[in-house]
Design an enzyme around this catalytic site. Structure first.
Site, PDB file in Angstrom:
ATOM      1  N   LEU A 124       8.220  -1.127  -8.123  1.00 51.27           N
ATOM      2  CA  LEU A 124       6.845  -1.019  -7.681  1.00 51.27           C
ATOM      3  C   LEU A 124       6.230   0.164  -8.423  1.00 51.27           C
ATOM      4  O   LEU A 124       6.806   1.264  -8.419  1.00 51.27           O
ATOM      5  CB  LEU A 124       6.797  -0.755  -6.174  1.00 51.27           C
ATOM      6  CG  LEU A 124       5.376  -0.761  -5.631  1.00 51.27           C
ATOM      7  CD1 LEU A 124       4.914  -2.187  -5.381  1.00 51.27           C
ATOM      8  CD2 LEU A 124       5.281   0.059  -4.363  1.00 51.27           C
TER       9      LEU A 124
ATOM     10  N   LYS B  67       3.853  -5.368  -3.354  1.00 50.50           N
ATOM     11  CA  LYS B  67       4.151  -4.400  -2.287  1.00 50.50           C
ATOM     12  C   LYS B  67       4.175  -5.135  -0.944  1.00 50.50           C
ATOM     13  O   LYS B  67       3.275  -4.986  -0.114  1.00 50.50           O
ATOM     14  CB  LYS B  67       3.123  -3.259  -2.297  1.00 50.50           C
ATOM     15  CG  LYS B  67       3.594  -2.009  -1.535  1.00 50.50           C
ATOM     16  CD  LYS B  67       2.724  -0.813  -1.863  1.00 50.50           C
ATOM     17  CE  LYS B  67       3.022   0.391  -0.966  1.00 50.50           C
ATOM     18  NZ  LYS B  67       4.320   1.010  -1.204  1.00 50.50           N
TER      19      LYS B  67
ATOM     20  N   GLU C 274      14.768   2.005  -8.935  1.00 48.98           N
ATOM     21  CA  GLU C 274      13.918   2.984  -8.226  1.00 48.98           C
ATOM     22  C   GLU C 274      14.574   3.331  -6.903  1.00 48.98           C
ATOM     23  O   GLU C 274      15.639   2.811  -6.573  1.00 48.98           O
ATOM     24  CB  GLU C 274      12.516   2.391  -7.987  1.00 48.98           C
ATOM     25  CG  GLU C 274      12.523   1.132  -7.144  1.00 48.98           C
ATOM     26  CD  GLU C 274      11.142   0.477  -7.006  1.00 48.98           C
ATOM     27  OE1 GLU C 274      10.128   1.182  -7.040  1.00 48.98           O
ATOM     28  OE2 GLU C 274      11.114  -0.764  -6.826  1.00 48.98           O
TER      29      GLU C 274
ATOM     30  N   TYR D  83       1.189  -4.221   2.020  1.00 46.05           N
ATOM     31  CA  TYR D  83       0.722  -2.973   2.609  1.00 46.05           C
ATOM     32  C   TYR D  83       0.435  -1.951   1.519  1.00 46.05           C
ATOM     33  O   TYR D  83       0.804  -2.128   0.357  1.00 46.05           O
ATOM     34  CB  TYR D  83       1.762  -2.429   3.610  1.00 46.05           C
ATOM     35  CG  TYR D  83       2.977  -1.829   2.963  1.00 46.05           C
ATOM     36  CD1 TYR D  83       3.917  -2.642   2.336  1.00 46.05           C
ATOM     37  CD2 TYR D  83       3.179  -0.453   2.935  1.00 46.05           C
ATOM     38  CE1 TYR D  83       5.026  -2.098   1.713  1.00 46.05           C
ATOM     39  CE2 TYR D  83       4.294   0.100   2.313  1.00 46.05           C
ATOM     40  CZ  TYR D  83       5.213  -0.733   1.711  1.00 46.05           C
ATOM     41  OH  TYR D  83       6.301  -0.190   1.079  1.00 46.05           O
TER      42      TYR D  83
END
Lengths: 293, 293
Positions: free
Chosen positions: B205, B147, B180, B33
């Site tokens: 990412l 992703k 992250e 996505y």
């Protein structure tokens, strides 16, 4: 005859079964599943599947879409409506539909999809043809005890196996230990004759067939160990096999292209397949079904 | 006015958007996505999103459902039909519908869903209210550069944050390094004044907003480092913030309940928010968009 699926309260033609684009299963893999084997018209390992589903839903704090008894009524309905004597039932529960946002929605009705599919009856001769597996790094998340639908790494691993003509991929962790296959538990008989499969914990999914094989082995007095085993031990094994609701007890005769033992289906493997079939036909599945991590 | 979604070739009322129960996105999280920000009627970071989507699809060997140009025509249509001046576009591509089986199906038409949503315009005052983050173990799979929609661990982490009143959870790996946030990149200004965010690779990412902030910082001559930073460094940081397409540059003023620096929004953070807004308003998003792992 067209297949029938149960989707959020309705029995619909399988081809028309649909869920909303904002079902959290579709956007976040926020859901769990179970695959029940149907053998001779009977559901195998019903209690085991329900217990494991309880574990998965509990760990993710997903509500039951309905009570367990009602759920099993629907499961049986789907089996009947699809005239499945031998095959499988697929059951998926997600957190439901909500505006896309990572945290759990305050109010959400869990979504429930159940499908069934006919398959050829369990065929000992077919299962006794050995298959090959490859070994690949285990790149999955750290909660493999939860039977979640976040199966992307499993699909990648299985595809990698199939692309080189292998049946399954066995995954190894950073300690070079085999954890399990992408959709089946991994077993070996070591060169010294020890029957081994990895102990439960967060690094494998405790298979219902795995549990049935353990009980069948125990009942017949066969010694076995639940412990970690290395790629090296697997490479040197006398015998190897995988267990799952769809693979039952399937002989592995090649690992990474090299023959396992003498390259033929092992004696203990063949024996365990017999014991397993007798066991599920008499007991309907594993009895001890409460060790999930 | 009701929302419109694009679902596999059709524009439909959002509430009626649906996909088949055997879409591999629903059963296997076999899809990817992107979330585009819309700012003042413009799509932000279009090229970056397309480049990253190319990476994600390529790594998973999922086919484009249509050409990139056509895809962007549809994206703009969805923005227009939903009258979005400020908000976001959500775009999801899965491997498509096939009988449930882990390996990639031989023939499969990729599925495409695009939705859009209005949100309040980017509000510097609101963004400059500091939020809290907690730190949690990073239990995700090993390919965070893709992703994918296999976001279950991200949801669990975000929920854990929200359940204690925090905005986000920062994840740390086995080396105690912050990787992250569950849906945003993590940044700190160390006690010695170094602006730091983790380098790209398979453990994060690479955010489009992250890239824009890096370019904005570079353009204004601000020094920064792309390197791993530890939980300890984060705990001792002078300033902290997160970046994402929906959080923009959001100040973090508490980590694990303790104030960051003096507990107020940092100077550099406020400065970077200004630079970022100017940058996207003039450039439309990051220009260098080809480093995904």
């Amino acid at each position: 005859m067209s297949r029938i699926a149960y989707v959020n309260g309705q029995y619909v033609p399988h081809s028309q079964g649909s869920v909303h684009i904002e079902d959290r299963g579709y956007q976040f893999a926020d859901g769990v599943y179970e695959v029940f084997a149907v053998h001779g018209g009977k559901l195998i390992g019903e209690q085991g599947h329900l217990d494991r589903l309880t574990h998965s839903l509990g760990e993710l704090q997903i509500k039951w879409p309905m009570g367990k008894r009602s759920l099993m009524v629907v499961v049986r309905q789907v089996v009947q409506r699809n005239h499945v004597k031998n095959g499988l039932v697929y059951l998926q529960i997600t957190r439901g539909v909500a505006r896309r946002d990572h945290p759990f929605p305050a109010e959400c009705q869990s979504a429930l999809v159940i499908t069934a599919r006919k398959m050829p009856p369990l065929d000992k001769a077919a299962l006794s043809k050995g298959v090959g597996v490859i070994t690949i790094p285990d790149i999955r998340w750290q909660r493999k005890d939860i039977k979640s639908i976040a199966l992307l790494p499993n699909c990648l691993g299985k595809q990698q196996a199939r692309s080189v003509g292998a049946y399954e991929a066995w995954m190894y962790n950073e300690k070079d230990e085999i954890t399990e296959g992408t959709s089946a538990n991994a077993w070996i008989v070591t060169k010294s004759g020890e029957l081994v499969t990895r102990q439960v914990g967060q690094s494998i999914l405790n298979g219902i067939t795995r549990l049935a094989v353990i009980e069948a082995a125990r009942a017949s007095g066969l010694a076995f160990s639940e412990r970690a085993f290395s790629r090296q031990e697997a490479a040197e094994a006398k015998e190897a096999f995988v267990t799952s609701s769809t693979s039952h007890v399937k002989a592995v005769t090649r690992i990474d292209g090299k023959p396992v033992g003498n390259g033929h289906v092992g004696e203990l493997t063949a024996n365990l397949l017999d014991l397993y079939v007798d066991f599920i036909e008499s007991k309907g599945g594993p009895v001890v079904t409460n060790r999930w991590n």
